[in-house]
Design a protein around this motif. Structure first.
Motif, PDB file in Angstrom:
ATOM      1  N   SER A 159       0.835  -1.198   0.000  1.00  0.00           N
ATOM      2  CA  SER A 159       0.000   0.000   0.000  1.00  0.00           C
ATOM      3  C   SER A 159       0.869   1.246   0.000  1.00  0.00           C
ATOM      4  O   SER A 159       1.973   1.256   0.557  1.00  0.00           O
ATOM      5  N   GLN A 373     -18.603   3.743  -2.009  1.00  0.00           N
ATOM      6  CA  GLN A 373     -17.509   3.014  -1.388  1.00  0.00           C
ATOM      7  C   GLN A 373     -17.629   1.504  -1.582  1.00  0.00           C
ATOM      8  O   GLN A 373     -16.622   0.801  -1.662  1.00  0.00           O
ATOM      9  N   GLU A 377     -14.682  -0.954  -2.974  1.00  0.00           N
ATOM     10  CA  GLU A 377     -14.273  -2.208  -2.334  1.00  0.00           C
ATOM     11  C   GLU A 377     -14.376  -3.379  -3.309  1.00  0.00           C
ATOM     12  O   GLU A 377     -13.535  -4.286  -3.287  1.00  0.00           O
ATOM     13  N   ALA A 380     -11.313  -3.187  -5.394  1.00  0.00           N
ATOM     14  CA  ALA A 380     -10.136  -3.527  -4.588  1.00  0.00           C
ATOM     15  C   ALA A 380     -10.000  -5.034  -4.422  1.00  0.00           C
ATOM     16  O   ALA A 380      -8.888  -5.585  -4.525  1.00  0.00           O
ATOM     17  N   ALA A 397     -10.324   6.812   3.919  1.00  0.00           N
ATOM     18  CA  ALA A 397     -10.583   6.703   2.473  1.00  0.00           C
ATOM     19  C   ALA A 397     -11.026   8.019   1.847  1.00  0.00           C
ATOM     20  O   ALA A 397     -11.505   8.039   0.718  1.00  0.00           O
ATOM     21  N   THR A 407      -9.329   4.367  -1.126  1.00  0.00           N
ATOM     22  CA  THR A 407      -9.360   3.273  -0.158  1.00  0.00           C
ATOM     23  C   THR A 407      -8.603   3.701   1.099  1.00  0.00           C
ATOM     24  O   THR A 407      -7.631   4.449   1.031  1.00  0.00           O
ATOM     25  N   GLN A 410      -8.155   0.047   6.283  1.00  0.00           N
ATOM     26  CA  GLN A 410      -8.773  -1.252   6.523  1.00  0.00           C
ATOM     27  C   GLN A 410      -8.815  -2.111   5.261  1.00  0.00           C
ATOM     28  O   GLN A 410      -8.743  -3.341   5.338  1.00  0.00           O
ATOM     29  N   GLU A 411      -8.935  -1.478   4.099  1.00  0.00           N
ATOM     30  CA  GLU A 411      -9.070  -2.249   2.869  1.00  0.00           C
ATOM     31  C   GLU A 411      -7.828  -3.103   2.608  1.00  0.00           C
ATOM     32  O   GLU A 411      -7.932  -4.275   2.239  1.00  0.00           O
ATOM     33  N   THR A 412      -6.652  -2.508   2.769  1.00  0.00           N
ATOM     34  CA  THR A 412      -5.422  -3.280   2.562  1.00  0.00           C
ATOM     35  C   THR A 412      -5.331  -4.427   3.561  1.00  0.00           C
ATOM     36  O   THR A 412      -5.018  -5.573   3.189  1.00  0.00           O
ATOM     37  N   THR A 414      -7.727  -5.936   5.083  1.00  0.00           N
ATOM     38  CA  THR A 414      -8.754  -6.937   4.804  1.00  0.00           C
ATOM     39  C   THR A 414      -8.386  -7.792   3.602  1.00  0.00           C
ATOM     40  O   THR A 414      -8.570  -9.020   3.610  1.00  0.00           O
ATOM     41  N   ILE A 415      -7.860  -7.168   2.549  1.00  0.00           N
ATOM     42  CA  ILE A 415      -7.463  -7.937   1.367  1.00  0.00           C
ATOM     43  C   ILE A 415      -6.333  -8.897   1.715  1.00  0.00           C
ATOM     44  O   ILE A 415      -6.313 -10.049   1.251  1.00  0.00           O
TER      45      ILE A 415
END
Length: 454
Positions: A159, A373, A377, A380, A397, A407, A410-412, A414-415
């Motif tokens: 990220s 959003q 996601e 993403a 975000a 993003t 949390q997105e990174t 979570t992925i």
């Protein structure tokens, strides 16, 4: 070269390879604005049929901007390995698509063949792929690059930590950096889009970043995304530039609108490699986005996907550490809604990786676009499945300086959890040392910026 086909008892004739490429593209509001899009779905299918039967030699001989008129075209064509090109020039675009998607075609195979293709060829096969095709094809391509650390190794997902501030308030910027790092964000780069892009301001911020990075021994690289000439002057004043940044376009005229040319980027690369903070050899950071050439009246009647692919052909010459497609930043004039943004993100990611680029994506949209959003996601997660090297990490975000949505942190995280991915190795080791993660899982300390205030 056949530029016509018959569908449903109607003959469809196209005037050039450029027109076929444009009309074979999936629906994009930017192509409609430029007047190059297919009139309807049937004409789009007809263009895809014609495109699928063109040979790679046809594509090579018909760049969308003539060789003699355009520096970007010359860089792309002159970079082709003629031996490899001659091996594949009689393939059709359909043949190349099937070869890339074949289970027997490996990353090793693609690394060799990419030296014989042009950016227009990469764009051509992309237009014949579904979204799932773009995911599976990109997934098999591994692109690793090294600055201070190595990005793109299998099993990693990185990220960019982006804590922009509307007034460049250093305390506000650093608060976001501390929070992001505590969540495992920033292993690709800590990068700021400055409000004040004067040399003095850029030097001040870079010094602050490097002092903090060195104090806490963070294994990453830093960048302030001012104009490349400003960064060069900052380096000459002793500023610790980790990655030298510049926005780029897919035509010489587009690059002129950005105030750059290839000689300038070559100078910046050489200066950063020899006087920058990162060990390298990959020390450049470029950003792109479908539609930028049309904004500058520099698309020459070509569609926005093909011009975007040419950005990667230009970037390839300078072997960048990362390239970022800022996929929905320009707005609905070029990508109208979430469907178009998702498609463009997958297209750009695949085209870049096919051409050997360490690709990331700013999964973003403007507030006047038909997207939200949940759509961000969705893209993403798809990019995670496709083996994207990195995405953005913006506090909540919401970029309060550039006024767009992206993003968050949390997105990174979570992925990484969904796919079993890890940060860059050295960065993950640092997270363990800081007790932010343990055995690949975030700890209770994760997200607590105060760990840097003790």
């Amino acid at each position: 070269m056949i530029l016509q086909t018959k569908l449903f008892d109607k003959l469809y004739r196209f005037g050039s390879v450029k027109e076929v490429l444009a009309k074979a593209n999936e629906v994009k509001s930017g192509d409609e604005l430029a007047g190059v899009a297919a009139e309807d779905a049937t004409e789009r299918v007809a263009a895809k049929v014609v495109l699928s039967n063109l040979t790679l030699e046809d594509i090579y001989n018909n760049p969308v901007v003539p060789y003699e008129d355009d520096e970007v075209t010359r860089i792309i064509i002159d970079g082709v390995n003629k031996r490899i090109y001659n091996e594949i020039k009689n393939w059709t675009v359909s043949d190349l698509r099937e070869w890339v998607l074949s289970d027997t075609t490996t990353d090793y195979d693609i690394k060799r063949i990419r030296q014989g293709i042009t950016s227009e060829m990469a764009a051509a096969i992309t237009k014949l792929m579904t979204n799932m095709d773009l995911v599976i094809a990109a997934k098999k391509i591994i692109v690793e690059k090294t600055a201070n650390t190595t990005i793109g190794r299998p099993g990693t997902f990185s990220s960019r930590l982006q804590t922009n501030h509307p007034t460049d308030d250093i305390d506000g910027i650093m608060a976001g950096i501390m929070e992001g790092l505590s969540m495992g964000i920033g292993d690709a780069v800590i990068g700021l889009n400055p409000n004040d892009d004067s040399v003095d301001s850029v030097v001040k911020i870079l010094n602050k970043f490097e002092d903090f990075r060195a104090q806490w021994d963070v294994p990453t690289q830093c960048s302030v995304l001012a104009h490349v000439t400003t960064q060069m002057e900052a380096i000459k004043r002793g500023a610790p530039v980790g990655l030298c940044f510049q926005s780029i376009a897919g035509s010489e005229k587009g690059n002129t609108a950005f105030g750059i040319n290839a000689d300038m980027i070559s100078e910046a690369y050489d200066l950063t490699l020899h006087e920058g903070q990162a060990a390298g050899p990959n020390v450049m950071y470029f950003e792109t986005g479908e539609g930028s050439e049309l904004s500058a009246e520099a698309n020459f009647g070509a569609d926005e996907l093909t011009m975007e692919s040419r950005c990667y052909g230009f970037a390839k010459k300078f072997d960048p550490y990362i390239v970022n497609t800022v996929v929905g930043f320009i707005g609905p004039e070029y990508l109208y809604n979430s469907k178009q943004v998702i498609r463009a993100g997958l297209e750009d990611h695949f085209m870049g990786k096919l051409q050997g680029i360490s690709m990331g994506c700013d999964v973003c949209y403007t507030n006047h676009m038909k997207a939200d959003q949940n759509d961000a996601e969705n893209l993403a997660v798809l990019l995670g499945a496709a083996g994207c090297n990195y995405i953005m990490g913006v506090p909540h975000a919401d970029d309060v300086m550039l006024n767009y949505e992206s993003t968050g942190f949390q997105e990174t995280a979570t992925i990484r959890e969904i796919f079993g991915y890890h940060p860059i190795k050295e960065f993950e080791d640092w997270m363990e040392k800081m007790d932010i993660s343990h055995n690949g899982q975030l700890t209770e300390r994760a997200g607590d910026a105060s760990i840097f205030l003790n």
